[in-house]
Design a protein around this motif. Structure first.
Motif, PDB file in Angstrom:
ATOM      1  N   GLU A 110      -6.030   2.546   0.539  1.00 20.51           N
ATOM      2  CA  GLU A 110      -5.114   2.339  -0.583  1.00 20.51           C
ATOM      3  C   GLU A 110      -5.164   3.477  -1.602  1.00 20.51           C
ATOM      4  O   GLU A 110      -4.191   3.729  -2.306  1.00 20.51           O
ATOM      5  CB  GLU A 110      -5.445   1.017  -1.282  1.00 20.51           C
ATOM      6  CG  GLU A 110      -5.188  -0.211  -0.450  1.00 20.51           C
ATOM      7  CD  GLU A 110      -5.501  -1.476  -1.212  1.00 20.51           C
ATOM      8  OE1 GLU A 110      -4.549  -2.151  -1.656  1.00 20.51           O
ATOM      9  OE2 GLU A 110      -6.692  -1.787  -1.369  1.00 20.51           O
TER      10      GLU A 110
ATOM     11  N   THR B 146       0.846  -1.185   0.000  1.00 22.19           N
ATOM     12  CA  THR B 146       0.000   0.000   0.000  1.00 22.19           C
ATOM     13  C   THR B 146       0.887   1.243   0.000  1.00 22.19           C
ATOM     14  O   THR B 146       2.096   1.149   0.203  1.00 22.19           O
ATOM     15  CB  THR B 146      -0.920   0.000   1.227  1.00 22.19           C
ATOM     16  OG1 THR B 146      -0.117  -0.100   2.416  1.00 22.19           O
ATOM     17  CG2 THR B 146      -1.887  -1.165   1.175  1.00 22.19           C
ATOM     18  N   PRO B 147       0.313   2.444  -0.217  1.00 24.51           N
ATOM     19  CA  PRO B 147       1.143   3.657  -0.222  1.00 24.51           C
ATOM     20  C   PRO B 147       1.913   3.842   1.081  1.00 24.51           C
ATOM     21  O   PRO B 147       1.423   3.537   2.166  1.00 24.51           O
ATOM     22  CB  PRO B 147       0.117   4.773  -0.431  1.00 24.51           C
ATOM     23  CG  PRO B 147      -0.998   4.121  -1.159  1.00 24.51           C
ATOM     24  CD  PRO B 147      -1.068   2.728  -0.633  1.00 24.51           C
TER      25      PRO B 147
ATOM     26  N   TYR C 123      -3.505   8.521  -1.793  1.00 24.34           N
ATOM     27  CA  TYR C 123      -2.089   8.789  -2.042  1.00 24.34           C
ATOM     28  C   TYR C 123      -1.954   9.930  -3.036  1.00 24.34           C
ATOM     29  O   TYR C 123      -2.907  10.291  -3.746  1.00 24.34           O
ATOM     30  CB  TYR C 123      -1.371   7.544  -2.566  1.00 24.34           C
ATOM     31  CG  TYR C 123      -1.875   7.037  -3.903  1.00 24.34           C
ATOM     32  CD1 TYR C 123      -1.293   7.447  -5.096  1.00 24.34           C
ATOM     33  CD2 TYR C 123      -2.939   6.145  -3.972  1.00 24.34           C
ATOM     34  CE1 TYR C 123      -1.752   6.991  -6.319  1.00 24.34           C
ATOM     35  CE2 TYR C 123      -3.407   5.686  -5.182  1.00 24.34           C
ATOM     36  CZ  TYR C 123      -2.822   6.114  -6.353  1.00 24.34           C
ATOM     37  OH  TYR C 123      -3.295   5.667  -7.557  1.00 24.34           O
TER      38      TYR C 123
ATOM     39  N   CYS D 148      -3.471  10.177  -6.923  1.00 23.56           N
ATOM     40  CA  CYS D 148      -4.586   9.260  -7.189  1.00 23.56           C
ATOM     41  C   CYS D 148      -5.601   9.888  -8.152  1.00 23.56           C
ATOM     42  O   CYS D 148      -6.310   9.170  -8.872  1.00 23.56           O
ATOM     43  CB  CYS D 148      -5.271   8.865  -5.891  1.00 23.56           C
ATOM     44  SG  CYS D 148      -5.929  10.252  -4.928  1.00 23.56           S
TER      45      CYS D 148
ATOM     46  N   ARG E 288       4.286   4.937  -4.303  1.00 23.28           N
ATOM     47  CA  ARG E 288       3.244   5.901  -3.958  1.00 23.28           C
ATOM     48  C   ARG E 288       3.398   6.358  -2.507  1.00 23.28           C
ATOM     49  O   ARG E 288       3.882   5.618  -1.664  1.00 23.28           O
ATOM     50  CB  ARG E 288       1.859   5.278  -4.160  1.00 23.28           C
ATOM     51  CG  ARG E 288       1.613   4.802  -5.587  1.00 23.28           C
ATOM     52  CD  ARG E 288       0.295   4.066  -5.678  1.00 23.28           C
ATOM     53  NE  ARG E 288       0.310   2.851  -4.846  1.00 23.28           N
ATOM     54  CZ  ARG E 288      -0.770   2.109  -4.617  1.00 23.28           C
ATOM     55  NH1 ARG E 288      -1.935   2.455  -5.113  1.00 23.28           N
ATOM     56  NH2 ARG E 288      -0.681   1.023  -3.861  1.00 23.28           N
ATOM     57  N   THR E 289       2.965   7.580  -2.231  1.00 20.67           N
ATOM     58  CA  THR E 289       3.098   8.168  -0.900  1.00 20.67           C
ATOM     59  C   THR E 289       1.735   8.658  -0.435  1.00 20.67           C
ATOM     60  O   THR E 289       0.990   9.279  -1.205  1.00 20.67           O
ATOM     61  CB  THR E 289       4.087   9.347  -0.902  1.00 20.67           C
ATOM     62  OG1 THR E 289       5.325   8.899  -1.456  1.00 20.67           O
ATOM     63  CG2 THR E 289       4.326   9.853   0.500  1.00 20.67           C
TER      64      THR E 289
ATOM     65  N   SER F 254       6.344   0.464  -2.057  1.00 22.69           N
ATOM     66  CA  SER F 254       5.616   1.105  -3.139  1.00 22.69           C
ATOM     67  C   SER F 254       6.159   2.510  -3.377  1.00 22.69           C
ATOM     68  O   SER F 254       6.629   3.189  -2.464  1.00 22.69           O
ATOM     69  CB  SER F 254       4.122   1.156  -2.810  1.00 22.69           C
ATOM     70  OG  SER F 254       3.418   1.880  -3.796  1.00 22.69           O
TER      71      SER F 254
END
Length: 571
Positions: free
Chosen positions: A170, A134-135, A173, A176, A548-549, A546
């Motif tokens: 999820e 997940t992020p 982030y 998105c 993503r943040t 991941s």
């Protein structure tokens, strides 16, 4: 070492080919007396005194640190507390809760201590990033050591890292919105042209074609159980517009398939981090999911073939899930005396004088009891195949390379006997009340620990599930050692869980030899040393997080403000 392995196996009920006088000579030499072996510290070249819980002194004690020292404003300040201090604060608070309050621990903590709740929220999201892709949260790192610490404190029972509806989001982030906008373009195209394939004649941005290709590659990885940056909701959106159905290389997934593959990816992530698929109950959600898969496998073996998809069973077996350890049958009662005696006589007696249990009027010999508790083993005729193989090789030590089905049948029956013996220990009953000797290594573990100053209660029996797995896999390792003369299991050996267990034990010995804490007891290290096992660092690559943040680094305070408002109104 080979003779000791054969002696131990034959002494716990597996005929390994030793004759009566050979067993007598080895018994006179106290060949299985673990107290006669060198101490663990002497073997590993460590000067520290061994204890029941192998804890070693921390590094840096007695040494002065050079360089500048950082000053802290306050030792109790939430911003200045270390990670271990925060974890200890949570453990002390969680242990004070009653059994009825622990399921509501998350809500209670947010009301009682908001700074600690905020820290727990960040650790929960960081754990989800490490285990579920997940992020991530910028500035927060999660390691295997921290995951083990949180799990041992019961953290994941209060803050489940795979809770998609609350703590872990999820789709929250940075960036998105870009996915939603690009997906809207793809959805409009599929409505207009009836397909999600972008033809060459269609005029669109090149970045849009690259995005579609990246999504397709991500779904390919997702089907294989590899990390995928797409969330469950995003994958479901792609399925609804027919993205998988329009491509021959992708299976037509359903919502249940997405949930199952997400859990399978989490299992593979756990394997990369911890080295095996034996997930403890400290990770409750994944542990329960694996138990459900084993239960479905048991039901499918009993004739309900539609309960377990063959393709799912295949990939779970290849990744190392052990369906034959005995603990996958929690609802099956303990073995009766007749069944235990039958199985012991089948595995512990030499070929030339195999005893008969009971003879009927037509001069035929049959066995009391029913070792085949379901239809899976009935069609395998395992008892007859075991007798044939015993007559061929001269003993009962069957390896997975000889006959895979027969090997796992033997493993499962030994596991059931061990579970019966462990339940007798927990109930303070006499072991094997049917008059037979102990059928596992548990008696050596118990005798060794009772010889130390540990009180009347055995420390090993408190471990429960972990001790059962260790004894079960150790016996399987002894079978391999007795047949091959070494513990170097090849990569093509069919028993994948045993290979993972061997890597974990070598890593534990390596950790102890380098003055690091390990979960193994001294008696367990003695048994591993008696088998000629040496420590080595497990070769593992830490999985990447991941890219993503998360948008926010702290939990939302909306609920807290609402509660404060309601409290003010009541006052």
């Amino acid at each position: 070492e080979i003779q000791r392995a054969r002696y131990l196996l034959q002494n716990v009920g597996l005929f390994s080919g030793l004759t009566g006088w050979q067993m007598f000579v080895l018994d006179e030499l106290n060949f299985c007396d673990l107290s006669s072996l060198p101490t663990v510290d002497f073997v590993l070249g460590n000067g520290a005194h061994s204890s029941n819980t192998l804890t070693t002194p921390q590094k840096g004690i007695g040494k002065k640190k050079s360089g500048k020292t950082k000053t802290k404003d306050g030792p109790n300040s939430p911003e200045r507390k270390t990670w271990s201090t925060q974890a200890n604060d949570f453990r002390e608070w969680f242990q004070k809760l009653s059994t009825e309050e622990k399921p509501k621990a998350r809500e209670l903590l947010s009301r009682a201590n908001w700074p600690l709740y905020s820290w727990c929220w960040r650790q929960c999201n960081a754990s989800s990033a490490a285990l579920c892709m997940t992020p991530t949260i910028s500035g927060i790192n999660m390691s295997v050591k921290k995951l083990n610490t949180l799990a041992s404190y019961g953290f994941f029972h209060a803050f489940p890292y795979n809770d998609r509806n609350g703590l872990v989001c999820e789709d929250d982030y940075e960036g998105c919105e870009a996915f939603d906008l690009t997906f809207q373009v793809l959805e409009d195209f599929s409505i207009k042209y009836g397909s999600t394939h972008i033809p060459d004649w269609y005029e669109c941005d090149r970045a849009f074609r690259m995005w579609v290709l990246a999504v397709e590659n991500g779904l390919h990885n997702f089907v294989k159980g590899e990390p995928c940056i797409l969330s469950s909701k995003q994958i479901e959106k792609l399925i609804l517009i027919g993205f998988c159905n329009d491509r021959d290389g992708l299976p037509n997934l359903s919502r249940s398939d997405v949930v199952w593959l997400k859990m399978f990816a989490e299992l593979k992530r756990h394997l990369d981090l911890f080295g095996d698929c034996n997930v403890s109950s400290d990770f409750p959600y994944l542990h329960q999911w694996i138990a459900q898969q084993k239960e479905l496998f048991r039901l499918s073996r009993m004739g309900n073939k539609d309960m377990m998809n063959p393709s799912r069973l295949k990939i779970l077996t290849e990744v190392g899930v052990d369906f034959f350890t005995g603990e996958c049958l929690p609802d099956v009662p303990n073995l009766s005396s007749s069944v235990s005696k039958e199985f012991e006589l089948l595995t512990s007696s030499p070929v030339e004088r195999f005893p008969e249990i009971e003879s009927v009027s037509n001069n035929q010999t049959y066995y009391k009891g029913d070792l085949q508790y379901d239809h899976y083993w009935v069609n395998q005729s395992c008892k007859a195949r075991l007798e044939q193989l015993k007559a061929k090789i001269g003993h009962s030590i069957i390896l997975a390379s000889d006959d895979t089905q027969l090997y796992f049948w033997l493993v499962e029956q030994r596991g059931k006997l061990l579970l019966t013996e462990l339940s007798g220990q927990e109930d303070n009953q006499v072991l094997m009340s049917n008059g037979l000797h102990s059928l596992s290594l548990l008696k050596y573990i118990t005798v060794e620990i009772q010889g130390e100053e540990t009180g009347s209660v055995s420390a090993a029996l408190k471990l429960g599930h972990s001790m059962f797995l260790w004894l079960h896999y150790c016996e399987r390792l002894m079978m391999f050692k007795a047949r091959n003369g070494h513990c170097k299991i090849p990569k093509e050996y069919p028993d994948i869980p045993l290979r993972q267990f061997l890597a974990r034990q070598r890593e534990s010995i390596h950790l102890y030899s380098t003055n690091q804490p390990t979960e193994l007891l001294p008696v367990q290290l003695k048994i591993l040393h008696s088998l000629g096992l040496h420590g080595s660092k497990r070769e593992s690559i830490s999985p990447k997080l991941s890219t993503r943040t998360l948008k926010r680094k702290n939990p939302s305070r909306k609920d807290k403000k609402y509660r404060d408002t309601e409290k003010t109104k009541k006052e």
